[in-house]
Scaffold this motif. Structure first.
Motif, short mmCIF file in Angstrom:
data_model
loop_
_atom_site.label_atom_id
_atom_site.label_comp_id
_atom_site.label_asym_id
_atom_site.label_seq_id
_atom_site.Cartn_x
_atom_site.Cartn_y
_atom_site.Cartn_z
N PHE A 67 4.60 4.43 6.84
CA PHE A 67 3.26 4.28 6.29
C PHE A 67 2.31 3.85 7.39
O PHE A 67 2.63 2.99 8.20
CB PHE A 67 3.24 3.24 5.17
CG PHE A 67 1.92 3.11 4.48
CD1 PHE A 67 1.51 4.06 3.55
CD2 PHE A 67 1.07 2.05 4.77
CE1 PHE A 67 0.27 3.95 2.92
CE2 PHE A 67 -0.16 1.93 4.15
CZ PHE A 67 -0.56 2.88 3.22
N ALA A 108 0.84 -1.21 0.00
CA ALA A 108 0.00 0.00 0.00
C ALA A 108 0.87 1.26 0.00
O ALA A 108 0.53 2.25 -0.65
CB ALA A 108 -0.94 -0.01 1.20
N TYR A 109 1.97 1.22 0.73
CA TYR A 109 2.92 2.34 0.72
C TYR A 109 3.44 2.57 -0.71
O TYR A 109 3.46 3.69 -1.21
CB TYR A 109 4.08 2.03 1.67
CG TYR A 109 5.27 2.94 1.53
CD1 TYR A 109 5.29 4.19 2.16
CD2 TYR A 109 6.39 2.57 0.79
CE1 TYR A 109 6.38 5.03 2.04
CE2 TYR A 109 7.48 3.40 0.66
CZ TYR A 109 7.47 4.64 1.29
OH TYR A 109 8.55 5.47 1.16
N PHE A 156 0.77 4.08 -2.84
CA PHE A 156 0.58 5.49 -2.50
C PHE A 156 1.53 6.36 -3.31
O PHE A 156 1.17 7.44 -3.78
CB PHE A 156 0.80 5.70 -1.00
CG PHE A 156 0.68 7.13 -0.57
CD1 PHE A 156 -0.56 7.68 -0.31
CD2 PHE A 156 1.81 7.92 -0.45
CE1 PHE A 156 -0.67 9.01 0.08
CE2 PHE A 156 1.71 9.25 -0.07
CZ PHE A 156 0.47 9.80 0.20
N TYR A 157 2.76 5.90 -3.48
CA TYR A 157 3.76 6.65 -4.25
C TYR A 157 3.76 6.27 -5.73
O TYR A 157 4.71 6.57 -6.46
CB TYR A 157 5.15 6.50 -3.62
CG TYR A 157 5.28 7.39 -2.42
CD1 TYR A 157 5.32 8.78 -2.57
CD2 TYR A 157 5.32 6.88 -1.14
CE1 TYR A 157 5.41 9.61 -1.47
CE2 TYR A 157 5.42 7.71 -0.03
CZ TYR A 157 5.47 9.08 -0.21
OH TYR A 157 5.55 9.91 0.88
N ARG A 158 2.71 5.60 -6.17
CA ARG A 158 2.49 5.25 -7.57
C ARG A 158 3.63 4.40 -8.15
O ARG A 158 4.00 4.55 -9.31
CB ARG A 158 2.26 6.49 -8.42
CG ARG A 158 1.00 7.22 -8.04
CD ARG A 158 0.72 8.40 -8.97
NE ARG A 158 -0.54 9.01 -8.66
CZ ARG A 158 -0.68 10.10 -7.89
NH1 ARG A 158 0.39 10.67 -7.36
NH2 ARG A 158 -1.86 10.60 -7.65
N ASN A 169 3.02 15.25 -0.55
CA ASN A 169 2.44 14.55 0.59
C ASN A 169 2.16 15.54 1.73
O ASN A 169 2.82 15.52 2.77
CB ASN A 169 3.36 13.41 1.04
CG ASN A 169 2.67 12.47 2.01
OD1 ASN A 169 1.58 12.74 2.49
ND2 ASN A 169 3.34 11.37 2.29
N ARG A 216 -5.16 6.43 10.15
CA ARG A 216 -4.53 7.74 10.07
C ARG A 216 -5.20 8.74 11.00
O ARG A 216 -6.39 8.67 11.25
CB ARG A 216 -4.54 8.25 8.64
CG ARG A 216 -3.62 7.41 7.79
CD ARG A 216 -3.39 7.97 6.42
NE ARG A 216 -2.54 7.01 5.71
CZ ARG A 216 -2.64 6.75 4.44
NH1 ARG A 216 -3.50 7.40 3.70
NH2 ARG A 216 -1.85 5.86 3.89
N PRO A 244 -4.62 3.46 5.97
CA PRO A 244 -5.54 4.59 5.82
C PRO A 244 -6.61 4.67 6.91
O PRO A 244 -6.95 5.76 7.35
CB PRO A 244 -6.16 4.37 4.44
CG PRO A 244 -5.10 3.64 3.68
CD PRO A 244 -4.46 2.72 4.71
#
Length: 158
Positions: free
Chosen positions: A94, A30-31, A34-36, A132, A100, A97
């Protein structure tokens, strides 16, 4: 989403353990998403192997709440020649979600600060993407922004 850290108990922060493999892998994937970064099971497996190798410089922490890993931090010690000191570099941070806003990121960084203090290290240092802004809000509360730009050059044979 959890948004009030005062209404939940703080997460437990500990070193990554072999039993964390699946949950850690989901968080790390997932991290990367998040950074594509492209989904790449080989990268996930390589980093997991590094974390399990006591001879490798990379170390990992997990934030756990109710027995479930909800955050990760990858870090390493590095030399600061200009200061004649050693410091901690936080490579990846990370939080799931749905966790958070509940103090997970700050708890992971606080643990690294304690490690640095216990070992007499100079600082904990990290970078984040200029886009970010959610993370930057946290970082601005707990750290000072370094006055440096980061550059990346590809390997070159000549």
């Amino acid at each position: 989403m959890m948004r009030n850290p005062d209404t939940v108990h703080p997460p437990t922060i500990r070193a990554v353990q072999p039993a964390d493999r699946d949950a850690w892998g989901e968080l790390f994937a997932a991290y990367r998403a998040f950074y594509r970064l492209d989904a790449d099971p080989a990268v996930v497996e390589t980093v997991w192997e590094w974390l399990g190798d006591p001879a490798h410089e990379l170390q990992g922490l997990v934030a756990v709440r109710d027995g479930i890993p909800i955050g990760i931090a990858h870090w390493r010690r590095f030399a600061r020649p200009s200061r004649g000191a050693t410091a901690i570099f936080l490579d990846d941070l990370f939080t799931s979600p749905d966790a958070r806003g509940a103090g997970v990121g700050s708890a992971l960084i606080a643990r690294l600060q304690r490690i640095a203090a216990d070992e007499g290290l100079a600082e904990v240092r990290w970078i984040t993407s200029e886009s970010n802004v959610d993370a930057q809000r946290l970082y601005e509360r707990i750290a000072s922004r370094a006055p440096f730009h980061t550059y990346i050059a590809p390997p070159s044979a000549g």
